[in-house]
Design a protein around this motif. Structure first.
Motif, short mmCIF file in Angstrom:
data_model
loop_
_atom_site.label_atom_id
_atom_site.label_comp_id
_atom_site.label_asym_id
_atom_site.label_seq_id
_atom_site.Cartn_x
_atom_site.Cartn_y
_atom_site.Cartn_z
N LYS A 1 0.85 -1.20 0.11
CA LYS A 1 0.18 0.03 -0.12
C LYS A 1 0.95 1.16 -0.03
CE LYS A 1 -4.32 -1.70 2.29
NZ LYS A 1 -5.21 -1.30 1.43
N LYS A 2 1.92 1.37 0.74
CA LYS A 2 2.72 2.24 0.89
C LYS A 2 3.33 2.81 -0.37
CE LYS A 2 7.15 4.09 3.17
NZ LYS A 2 8.04 3.58 3.98
N LEU B 1 0.93 4.11 -2.96
CA LEU B 1 0.80 5.71 -2.57
C LEU B 1 1.82 6.48 -2.95
CD1 LEU B 1 -1.37 4.99 0.46
CD2 LEU B 1 -2.37 6.01 -1.38
N GLU B 2 3.02 5.90 -2.68
CA GLU B 2 4.35 6.61 -3.15
C GLU B 2 4.43 6.81 -4.49
OE1 GLU B 2 8.31 6.28 -0.67
OE2 GLU B 2 7.95 4.57 -2.06
N GLU C 1 -4.69 14.07 0.14
CA GLU C 1 -3.89 12.92 0.35
C GLU C 1 -3.32 12.19 1.50
OE1 GLU C 1 -2.33 11.44 -3.01
OE2 GLU C 1 -4.39 12.66 -3.40
N TYR D 1 -4.33 8.61 2.76
CA TYR D 1 -3.27 7.72 3.51
C TYR D 1 -3.77 6.91 4.70
CZ TYR D 1 0.34 10.21 0.70
OH TYR D 1 0.72 10.78 -0.41
N CYS D 2 -4.56 7.81 5.55
CA CYS D 2 -5.13 7.58 6.93
C CYS D 2 -6.21 6.16 6.36
CB CYS D 2 -5.40 8.51 7.69
SG CYS D 2 -4.14 9.66 8.43
N THR E 1 -6.60 4.44 3.89
CA THR E 1 -6.18 3.44 3.09
C THR E 1 -5.42 2.28 4.38
OG1 THR E 1 -5.72 4.55 1.20
CG2 THR E 1 -4.71 2.59 1.39
N LEU F 1 3.59 10.26 4.44
CA LEU F 1 2.99 8.71 4.17
C LEU F 1 4.01 7.75 4.89
CD1 LEU F 1 2.02 6.47 2.39
CD2 LEU F 1 3.63 7.02 0.66
N ALA G 1 2.44 5.09 7.45
CA ALA G 1 2.53 3.73 6.89
C ALA G 1 3.37 2.87 8.17
CB ALA G 1 3.48 3.45 5.90
#
Length: 398
Positions: A248-249, A252-253, A286, A290-291, A293, A379, A383
């Motif tokens: 996931k990280k 998103l990155e 964004e 992140y939170c 996800t 992020l 993460a």
């Protein structure tokens, strides 16, 4: 070298139209325009068809994939008899564009795979999950053969692994890995005997979805999906293994460059105060993503704590990032406004933006660097907090 298309799904003409539109809007309207664009990035539709014999665990899989238990609001109905008589769609609780379909059971005496696929409208699905709770039978291979003819992907899933493991535990020399290998090979050999070449079977336990072959199944699905759908799959999966947390990280990155590029383009619009407002909006949207996800929102954490028998306050104590608390109180923008270098960035941009040619470039570069730096830092924090929470819930040692 990266092209415009690598950073943004809009065409150059679309971006110019957006800039023209924003330049005539007041700040609140301009911010809403940017927010709507950012949300559209994740609106790619993903349809997953889950099929198998009656009582094989289809509905439990549908629920587990969406991060729900069998008795939660919005869950698919489960039972020992067939509870699905026609395709039933279940939306992901956070990503409404991800649709998991609980399909009618197969394996009736008059089952015909081609007619079944027409009945469930096979063309709507990106791939199929074919589930068996014991041995795979001819109805499963008939269905797989027809799916292959139609050039769709499918994955064999052996469910209810816990029952087989409990039976094997009675033996003196029980070994979990060896037991799983035996079950997997037995299923694959059975499929070969009834006509499937080089079958791959994934072992899944719906009530403890993160165990056994979920990581391998996820990796295989992600690899075989079109690129524009991989990200959606990755974001939608429940964050219940360390491997998924890391993927996931990464997903998103990979998107940070795109949104930072959007910020750079908007920095060239000569409207006082617009650049900082756009950057704040981009960062807020964004970070909230992140939170959500990673499951670092109040509702997700409460569900996980209830499932694993943990106290919410103890789990929240593991979270160091300020973003979680700000998300819970709806004040992400407030913390962003406290960050002085963003304000400094806007002042400098405002000064250089009106220098012909060079000024626009400099303003764009500054916006790009500011947004990408902040998002990468946020992020990493989110993460890492998610990883610590996950380890605590699963009592896993790294």
């Amino acid at each position: 070298m990266a092209t415009f298309e690598d950073y943004c799904v809009l065409t150059h003409e679309d971006l110019e139209d957006m800039k023209d539109c924003i330049s005539t809007q007041d700040l609140p309207s301009a911010i809403n325009t940017i927010k709507e664009y950012l949300k559209k990035q994740d609106l790619v539709e993903l349809n997953i068809g889950v099929t198998g014999e009656s009582g094989s665990g289809k509905s439990t899989f549908v629920n587990a994939f969406r991060g729900l238990g069998d008795e939660e609001e919005g869950c698919a109905k489960t039972g020992v008899v067939e509870t699905t008589t026609e395709p039933a769609v279940y939306l992901h609780p956070k990503y409404k564009n991800v649709k998991v379909w609980d399909l009618p059971g197969i394996g009736t005496p008059n089952f015909k795979a081609d007619e079944y696929l027409k009945m469930v409208q096979f063309e709507r699905y990106d791939f199929f999950i074919i589930i068996a709770s014991d041995r795979f039978r001819e109805c499963h291979t008939q269905l797989a053969t027809e799916i292959m003819k139609m050039k769709k992907r499918f994955y064999f899933v052996r469910s209810k692994i816990d029952l087989s493991i409990e039976a094997e535990k009675r033996k003196k020399n029980f070994d979990l890995k060896n037991t799983l290998d035996i079950i997997r090979k037995d299923c694959e050999n059975g499929l070969r005997k009834i006509g499937i070449e080089d079958p791959v079977v994934f072992l899944i336990f719906g009530w403890e979805f993160g165990k056994y072959d979920l990581n391998v199944l996820q990796e295989r699905m992600e690899k075989e999906l079109p690129q524009h759908k991989r990200r959606v799959l990755m974001l939608a999966l429940p964050n219940i293994t360390l491997e998924i947390n890391e993927r996931k990280k990464k997903a998103l990155e990979e998107n940070i460059g795109k949104v930072a590029f959007l910020s750079a383009c908007m920095a060239a619009v000569p409207v006082p105060g617009l650049s900082i407002a756009v950057d704040l909006a981009i960062i807020a949207v964004e970070i909230e993503k992140y939170c959500n996800t990673f499951g670092l929102d109040k509702e997700s954490l409460e569900k996980l704590c209830e499932k694993y028998g943990k106290r919410l306050e103890n789990v929240e104590g593991l979270i160091n990032s300020a973003w979680y608390q700000r998300l819970c109180t709806g004040s992400i923008i407030a913390i962003l406004r406290e960050i002085s270098f963003l304000i400094t960035e806007d002042a400098v941009e405002s000064a250089v933006r009106f220098i012909p040619i060079l000024g626009s470039v400099a303003a764009g570069v500054m916006s790009y660097c500011t947004v990408s730096t902040m998002l990468k830092s946020a992020l990493n924090e989110v993460a890492e907090d998610a990883r610590k929470v996950l380890i605590s819930l699963l009592e896993t040692e790294v």
